[in-house]
Motif scaffolding. Structure first.
Motif, PDB file in Angstrom:
ATOM      1  N   ILE A  96       0.840  -1.199   0.000  1.00  0.00           N
ATOM      2  CA  ILE A  96       0.000   0.000   0.000  1.00  0.00           C
ATOM      3  C   ILE A  96       0.870   1.243   0.000  1.00  0.00           C
ATOM      4  CG2 ILE A  96      -0.191   0.050   2.529  1.00  0.00           C
ATOM      5  CD1 ILE A  96      -3.076   1.121   2.126  1.00  0.00           C
ATOM      6  N   CYS A 128       0.316   5.325   0.733  1.00  0.00           N
ATOM      7  CA  CYS A 128      -0.646   6.244   1.346  1.00  0.00           C
ATOM      8  C   CYS A 128      -0.231   7.685   1.083  1.00  0.00           C
ATOM      9  CB  CYS A 128      -0.726   5.968   2.843  1.00  0.00           C
ATOM     10  SG  CYS A 128      -2.001   6.872   3.717  1.00  0.00           S
ATOM     11  N   LEU A 171      -7.468  -2.598   5.937  1.00  0.00           N
ATOM     12  CA  LEU A 171      -6.878  -1.282   5.653  1.00  0.00           C
ATOM     13  C   LEU A 171      -7.304  -0.263   6.699  1.00  0.00           C
ATOM     14  CD1 LEU A 171      -7.533  -1.138   1.785  1.00  0.00           C
ATOM     15  CD2 LEU A 171      -5.501  -2.006   2.967  1.00  0.00           C
ATOM     16  N   TYR A 178      -5.359   2.757   7.620  1.00  0.00           N
ATOM     17  CA  TYR A 178      -5.208   3.811   6.612  1.00  0.00           C
ATOM     18  C   TYR A 178      -6.552   4.462   6.286  1.00  0.00           C
ATOM     19  CZ  TYR A 178      -1.050   0.923   6.005  1.00  0.00           C
ATOM     20  OH  TYR A 178       0.091   0.183   6.227  1.00  0.00           O
ATOM     21  N   VAL A 195      -5.026   6.358  -1.510  1.00  0.00           N
ATOM     22  CA  VAL A 195      -4.179   5.182  -1.327  1.00  0.00           C
ATOM     23  C   VAL A 195      -4.116   4.421  -2.643  1.00  0.00           C
ATOM     24  CG1 VAL A 195      -4.771   4.951   1.124  1.00  0.00           C
ATOM     25  CG2 VAL A 195      -6.051   3.642  -0.581  1.00  0.00           C
ATOM     26  N   ILE A 198      -3.133   0.417  -4.007  1.00  0.00           N
ATOM     27  CA  ILE A 198      -2.835  -0.964  -3.654  1.00  0.00           C
ATOM     28  C   ILE A 198      -2.039  -1.580  -4.798  1.00  0.00           C
ATOM     29  CG2 ILE A 198      -3.780  -3.208  -3.011  1.00  0.00           C
ATOM     30  CD1 ILE A 198      -4.315  -1.011  -0.979  1.00  0.00           C
TER      31      ILE A 198
END
Length: 222
Positions: free
Chosen positions: A70, A72, A101, A104, A110, A112
Motif C-alpha cells: 500500500i 498512502c 486497511l 489507513y 491510497v 494498492i
C-alpha cells in the motif's frame, strides 16, 4: 487470461478472466507489479482488500509468491501485514486472502499494489479482487446441495452452505434460512453460529407425498 496452465486452472468466479503471472517461465528474482489508481477510503469504517489466489502443491522448494503493498498519500509502497503469500500449498485450489486497511482509513489517496515474485516454479493466478468497506454483519447463502431424486413417502435431505462475509461472528439465533421452490416458500430453518470468513452447513429435510409436484426448482435465501 481465460484459462491457465502450469498448473491447469479456470477463473475462480467463472467470469472468463483472471490475472496470471508466468513464474513458470520467468527467471528466479523477476518481478511484476499491478497497481490500482488512487482510492479515497476516508469515509470507510472497515476498509479491506480481498482477492482469491490459486495455490498448488507443485515445486514446494520454489517460493513463487504475491506481495500486497500500500502507498498512502503518495508515499512509498509498504507491505501490508501478513501479505507475503506463497503460491505453494499442500492443499490445491482457490483461497480467499483478506487484509485490513483500517490503519489507513483516514486517507484520501491510497494505492494498492500486487507484486508477483518468481522463483522459477509454477505460474501464479489471482482473481476477484475487491477493495471495499466491509460490513459488521454480512451473511450469504453460497451453495445448496439437493438430492436428484426423492421417492414418494421418503425424506429428501438438503444442505445449505452459508458464508459469513462480515467482521463479526454471527450467532445462529440472529438469522434464518428460507428454502424456496420457485416463488413458493417451502420451509424455514434456524441458523447456526458462523465465525468470521467461515462457511457453515445447515441441514434441511423435506418429506414428499404423492400430491407433490414431479419436478422442483429450489434455492435458498437468508
Amino acid at each position: 487470461v481465460s484459462s491457465g496452465s502450469s498448473p491447469s486452472v479456470s477463473p475462480y468466479d467463472a467470469d472468463g478472466g483472471m490475472l496470471m503471472y508466468k513464474s513458470y517461465s520467468a527467471q528466479a528474482g523477476n518481478e511484476v507489479t499491478m497497481t490500482t489508481p488512487p482510492l479515497n477510503i476516508a469515509s470507510s469504517a472497515n476498509p479491506v482488500v480481498e482477492f482469491w489466489m490459486y495455490h498448488d502443491s507443485n515445486s514446494s522448494t520454489k517460493e513463487d509468491k504475491v506481495n500486497v503493498l500500500i502507498s498512502c498519500e503518495g508515499g512509498e509502497f509498504q507491505l501490508l501485514d501478513g501479505a507475503d503469500i506463497l503460491r505453494y500449498s499442500a492443499e490445491t485450489g482457490w483461497t480467499k486472502h483478506s487484509f485490513s486497511l483500517v490503519g489507513y482509513k483516514d486517507a484520501v489517496s491510497v494505492k494498492i499494489q500486487f507484486k508477483g515474485i518468481s522463483k522459477y516454479g509454477y505460474n501464479i493466478f489471482i482473481d476477484a479482487i475487491n477493495i471495499y468497506n466491509k460490513a459488521e454483519y454480512d451473511m450469504a447463502a453460497v451453495a445448496l446441495d439437493a438430492p436428484e431424486i426423492v421417492y414418494t413417502g421418503n425424506t429428501g435431505n438438503f444442505t445449505v452452505s452459508v458464508r459469513n462475509n462480515g467482521i463479526a461472528t454471527v450467532a445462529g439465533t440472529a438469522y434464518q434460512v428460507d428454502l424456496y421452490n420457485g416463488d413458493t416458500l417451502v420451509t424455514t430453518v434456524d441458523g447456526v453460529d458462523v465465525g468470521v470468513d467461515a462457511i457453515a452447513e445447515i441441514p434441511v429435510s423435506l418429506t414428499y407425498s404423492a400430491l407433490d409436484a414431479a419436478t422442483y426448482n429450489y434455492y435458498a435465501e437468508i
